[in-house]
Design a protein around this motif. Structure first.
Motif, mmCIF file in Angstrom:
data_model
loop_
_atom_site.group_PDB
_atom_site.id
_atom_site.type_symbol
_atom_site.label_atom_id
_atom_site.label_comp_id
_atom_site.label_asym_id
_atom_site.label_seq_id
_atom_site.Cartn_x
_atom_site.Cartn_y
_atom_site.Cartn_z
ATOM 1 N N ALA A 62 0.816 -1.219 0.000
ATOM 2 C CA ALA A 62 0.000 0.000 0.000
ATOM 3 C C ALA A 62 0.849 1.269 0.000
ATOM 4 O O ALA A 62 0.319 2.374 -0.039
ATOM 5 N N GLY A 63 2.169 1.102 0.067
ATOM 6 C CA GLY A 63 3.062 2.255 0.041
ATOM 7 C C GLY A 63 3.452 2.790 1.401
ATOM 8 O O GLY A 63 4.182 3.768 1.499
ATOM 9 N N ALA A 64 3.000 2.157 2.470
ATOM 10 C CA ALA A 64 3.373 2.596 3.822
ATOM 11 C C ALA A 64 4.825 2.206 4.099
ATOM 12 O O ALA A 64 5.296 1.156 3.658
ATOM 13 N N ARG A 65 5.505 3.068 4.815
ATOM 14 C CA ARG A 65 6.889 2.802 5.205
ATOM 15 C C ARG A 65 6.918 2.476 6.695
ATOM 16 O O ARG A 65 6.368 3.232 7.499
ATOM 17 N N LEU A 66 7.555 1.375 7.020
ATOM 18 C CA LEU A 66 7.649 0.941 8.415
ATOM 19 C C LEU A 66 9.110 0.698 8.766
ATOM 20 O O LEU A 66 9.851 0.098 7.974
ATOM 21 N N ASP A 67 9.509 1.116 9.949
ATOM 22 C CA ASP A 67 10.821 0.718 10.451
ATOM 23 C C ASP A 67 10.626 -0.526 11.319
ATOM 24 O O ASP A 67 9.510 -1.046 11.442
ATOM 25 N N ALA A 68 11.698 -1.004 11.917
ATOM 26 C CA ALA A 68 11.613 -2.239 12.709
ATOM 27 C C ALA A 68 10.602 -2.106 13.841
ATOM 28 O O ALA A 68 9.766 -2.994 14.043
ATOM 29 N N ASP A 69 10.639 -1.002 14.560
ATOM 30 C CA ASP A 69 9.695 -0.828 15.673
ATOM 31 C C ASP A 69 8.257 -0.749 15.178
ATOM 32 O O ASP A 69 7.346 -1.289 15.800
ATOM 33 N N GLY A 70 8.041 -0.083 14.043
ATOM 34 C CA GLY A 70 6.696 0.018 13.483
ATOM 35 C C GLY A 70 6.150 -1.332 13.082
ATOM 36 O O GLY A 70 4.976 -1.645 13.336
ATOM 37 N N LEU A 71 6.983 -2.174 12.466
ATOM 38 C CA LEU A 71 6.526 -3.515 12.087
ATOM 39 C C LEU A 71 6.274 -4.360 13.328
ATOM 40 O O LEU A 71 5.291 -5.101 13.386
ATOM 41 N N ARG A 72 7.138 -4.244 14.323
ATOM 42 C CA ARG A 72 6.922 -4.994 15.567
ATOM 43 C C ARG A 72 5.578 -4.632 16.205
ATOM 44 O O ARG A 72 4.827 -5.509 16.624
ATOM 45 N N ARG A 73 5.282 -3.340 16.266
ATOM 46 C CA ARG A 73 4.000 -2.901 16.849
ATOM 47 C C ARG A 73 2.828 -3.411 16.010
ATOM 48 O O ARG A 73 1.831 -3.885 16.557
ATOM 49 N N LEU A 74 2.945 -3.303 14.691
ATOM 50 C CA LEU A 74 1.873 -3.749 13.801
ATOM 51 C C LEU A 74 1.603 -5.241 13.975
ATOM 52 O O LEU A 74 0.460 -5.666 14.125
ATOM 53 N N VAL A 75 2.660 -6.043 13.983
ATOM 54 C CA VAL A 75 2.498 -7.491 14.141
ATOM 55 C C VAL A 75 1.952 -7.819 15.522
ATOM 56 O O VAL A 75 1.040 -8.641 15.659
ATOM 57 N N ASP A 76 2.453 -7.169 16.551
ATOM 58 C CA ASP A 76 1.962 -7.432 17.904
ATOM 59 C C ASP A 76 0.458 -7.158 17.998
ATOM 60 O O ASP A 76 -0.302 -7.968 18.539
ATOM 61 N N CYS A 77 0.021 -6.054 17.441
ATOM 62 C CA CYS A 77 -1.406 -5.702 17.485
ATOM 63 C C CYS A 77 -2.264 -6.616 16.609
ATOM 64 O O CYS A 77 -3.470 -6.724 16.833
ATOM 65 N N ALA A 78 -1.663 -7.255 15.624
ATOM 66 C CA ALA A 78 -2.420 -8.093 14.683
ATOM 67 C C ALA A 78 -2.612 -9.529 15.172
ATOM 68 O O ALA A 78 -3.164 -10.360 14.446
ATOM 69 N N HIS A 79 -2.191 -9.830 16.390
ATOM 70 C CA HIS A 79 -2.380 -11.186 16.906
ATOM 71 C C HIS A 79 -3.858 -11.544 16.876
ATOM 72 O O HIS A 79 -4.709 -10.822 17.382
ATOM 73 N N GLY A 80 -4.187 -12.657 16.224
ATOM 74 C CA GLY A 80 -5.558 -13.136 16.167
ATOM 75 C C GLY A 80 -6.456 -12.365 15.218
ATOM 76 O O GLY A 80 -7.670 -12.561 15.236
ATOM 77 N N CYS A 81 -5.897 -11.523 14.370
ATOM 78 C CA CYS A 81 -6.730 -10.663 13.516
ATOM 79 C C CYS A 81 -7.543 -11.443 12.484
ATOM 80 O O CYS A 81 -8.515 -10.912 11.952
#
Length: 160
Positions: A62-81
């Motif tokens: 989608a064109g979003a830019r994520l650094d390591a911390d951003g991806l970690r937060r995104l994945v953590d929040c996506a548990h069970g999505c």
């Protein structure tokens, strides 16, 4: 496993196999995490985090830019999505070693296709072409990373 000794070149077939296994391992983790098939525990996130270099960056389809911390937060929040869907699967295919960067440690530019399926494994929901830059790092083997650390990912959506 692990990087090539400093006195000789890495074998391209072995490198491709390690990269393929590392990419598949990462996506098996993500699939289980999104489906809540693995517990939302700090240890699981720590193993995921260990595979990402501190300088990691990602450009999503989608064109979003994520650094390591951003991806970690995104994945953590996506548990069970994906729990509300009857089935969610990520399949990796067509892994290709594009280039070996012969610095020490060696890095590898790899492409692969990521297909996601919802409800039935024969119904493709999304297809992406991904480019990943991986670097030899024997310390990342403890996290199941085939001795590879993730430096960069760029995703592009493919036509369905």
């Amino acid at each position: 496993a692990g990087g090539a000794p400093a006195d000789h070149e890495p074998d391209p077939t072995q490198v491709l196999d390690r990269c393929r296994m590392g990419i598949e391992d990462m996506h098996v983790f993500l699939n289980k995490w999104f489906n809540a098939e693995s517990a939302r525990e700090a240890e699981a996130m720590a193993q995921f985090s260990e595979l990402l270099d501190d300088s990691f960056h990602m450009i999503t389809a989608a064109g979003a830019r994520l650094d390591a911390d951003g991806l970690r937060r995104l994945v953590d929040c996506a548990h069970g999505c994906t729990q509300t869907q009857s089935s969610f699967t990520i399949r990796i295919q067509d892994v290709q070693l594009m280039q070996v960067l012969r610095s020490r440690p060696c890095s590898y530019l790899v492409t692969y296709e990521e297909w996601t399926f919802e409800d039935r494994p024969d119904t493709t929901t999304a297809k992406k072409l991904c480019t990943v830059l991986l670097r030899d790092d024997p310390d990342s083997e403890a996290a199941g990373g085939q001795g590879l650390r993730w430096l960069h990912v760029h995703e592009v959506t493919l036509p369905a």
